[in-house]
Design a protein around this motif. Sequence first.
Motif, PDB file in Angstrom:
ATOM      1  N   THR A  55       0.806  -1.222   0.000  1.00  0.00           N
ATOM      2  CA  THR A  55       0.000   0.000   0.000  1.00  0.00           C
ATOM      3  C   THR A  55       0.835   1.266   0.000  1.00  0.00           C
ATOM      4  OG1 THR A  55      -0.164  -0.043   2.416  1.00  0.00           O
ATOM      5  CG2 THR A  55      -1.926  -1.113   1.165  1.00  0.00           C
ATOM      6  N   SER A  56       2.100   1.153   0.416  1.00  0.00           N
ATOM      7  CA  SER A  56       2.991   2.313   0.454  1.00  0.00           C
ATOM      8  C   SER A  56       4.434   1.818   0.440  1.00  0.00           C
ATOM      9  CB  SER A  56       2.751   3.142   1.726  1.00  0.00           C
ATOM     10  OG  SER A  56       3.147   2.399   2.874  1.00  0.00           O
ATOM     11  N   VAL A  57       5.359   2.727   0.278  1.00  0.00           N
ATOM     12  CA  VAL A  57       6.770   2.357   0.300  1.00  0.00           C
ATOM     13  C   VAL A  57       7.140   1.805   1.680  1.00  0.00           C
ATOM     14  CG1 VAL A  57       9.122   3.244   0.070  1.00  0.00           C
ATOM     15  CG2 VAL A  57       7.351   3.993  -1.533  1.00  0.00           C
ATOM     16  N   ALA A  58       6.641   2.431   2.735  1.00  0.00           N
ATOM     17  CA  ALA A  58       6.917   1.941   4.087  1.00  0.00           C
ATOM     18  C   ALA A  58       6.344   0.539   4.287  1.00  0.00           C
ATOM     19  CB  ALA A  58       6.354   2.908   5.128  1.00  0.00           C
ATOM     20  N   ALA A  79      12.563  -4.745  -1.092  1.00  0.00           N
ATOM     21  CA  ALA A  79      11.500  -3.763  -1.268  1.00  0.00           C
ATOM     22  C   ALA A  79      11.987  -2.675  -2.201  1.00  0.00           C
ATOM     23  CB  ALA A  79      11.091  -3.169   0.077  1.00  0.00           C
ATOM     24  N   GLY A  80      11.063  -2.112  -2.960  1.00  0.00           N
ATOM     25  CA  GLY A  80      11.418  -1.020  -3.847  1.00  0.00           C
ATOM     26  C   GLY A  80      10.188  -0.320  -4.364  1.00  0.00           C
ATOM     27  N   SER A  81      10.429   0.783  -5.037  1.00  0.00           N
ATOM     28  CA  SER A  81       9.347   1.525  -5.668  1.00  0.00           C
ATOM     29  C   SER A  81       9.879   2.064  -6.987  1.00  0.00           C
ATOM     30  CB  SER A  81       8.861   2.670  -4.781  1.00  0.00           C
ATOM     31  OG  SER A  81       9.801   3.716  -4.764  1.00  0.00           O
ATOM     32  N   GLY A  82       9.024   2.684  -7.738  1.00  0.00           N
ATOM     33  CA  GLY A  82       9.449   3.279  -9.001  1.00  0.00           C
ATOM     34  C   GLY A  82      10.489   4.365  -8.807  1.00  0.00           C
ATOM     35  N   ASP A  83      10.572   4.914  -7.594  1.00  0.00           N
ATOM     36  CA  ASP A  83      11.519   5.986  -7.296  1.00  0.00           C
ATOM     37  C   ASP A  83      12.813   5.501  -6.651  1.00  0.00           C
ATOM     38  OD1 ASP A  83       9.649   7.812  -8.242  1.00  0.00           O
ATOM     39  OD2 ASP A  83       8.772   8.108  -6.263  1.00  0.00           O
ATOM     40  N   SER A  84      12.944   4.184  -6.413  1.00  0.00           N
ATOM     41  CA  SER A  84      14.147   3.667  -5.760  1.00  0.00           C
ATOM     42  C   SER A  84      15.373   3.953  -6.609  1.00  0.00           C
ATOM     43  CB  SER A  84      14.036   2.155  -5.544  1.00  0.00           C
ATOM     44  OG  SER A  84      13.004   1.856  -4.649  1.00  0.00           O
ATOM     45  N   PRO A  85      16.424   4.515  -6.012  1.00  0.00           N
ATOM     46  CA  PRO A  85      17.631   4.818  -6.795  1.00  0.00           C
ATOM     47  C   PRO A  85      18.299   3.565  -7.351  1.00  0.00           C
ATOM     48  CG  PRO A  85      17.985   5.269  -4.459  1.00  0.00           C
ATOM     49  CD  PRO A  85      16.545   4.915  -4.620  1.00  0.00           C
ATOM     50  N   ASP A  86      18.122   2.422  -6.664  1.00  0.00           N
ATOM     51  CA  ASP A  86      18.714   1.179  -7.139  1.00  0.00           C
ATOM     52  C   ASP A  86      17.674   0.270  -7.805  1.00  0.00           C
ATOM     53  OD1 ASP A  86      17.392   0.814  -4.763  1.00  0.00           O
ATOM     54  OD2 ASP A  86      18.887  -0.510  -3.888  1.00  0.00           O
ATOM     55  N   ARG A  87      16.617   0.877  -8.343  1.00  0.00           N
ATOM     56  CA  ARG A  87      15.511   0.151  -8.962  1.00  0.00           C
ATOM     57  C   ARG A  87      15.983  -0.837 -10.015  1.00  0.00           C
ATOM     58  NH1 ARG A  87      12.843   0.598 -13.624  1.00  0.00           N
ATOM     59  NH2 ARG A  87      10.652   0.057 -13.719  1.00  0.00           N
TER      60      ARG A  87
END
Length: 108
Positions: A55-58, A79-87
């Motif tokens: 539901t969220s990055v956290a 864990a990651g998101s579209g904004d993760s620097p190491d995506r």
Amino acid sequence: MAGLRRTCMAAFAVDHDPRPALVVDKIMRAEKQLHEVVSSVLKVAGARPTLVFATSVAHAAELAEVFNRLPNKPGSARAGSGDSPDRDAILADFRAGKFQFLVSCQLP
């Protein structure tokens, strides 16, 4: 699936009314709920690589932490998101089978 907008509930709510998403996120981040999600995913996933949406990055980070605490699956989740620097590195490692569970929010 044409026209499907892939996003997490928290990101969607920013465009609209954020309160329902914040309530859902708070509920899903409770320790009991985290373990219930992980337990359900384990039953369905078996040994297959599995993408888990949060539901969220956290929430994604907390779910990955619970997966990684499992005695028979240490280091099995990231864990990651579209904004993760190491995506890109996370996705490459997932595709290479370096871990089983990719827990994400806002993966484009």
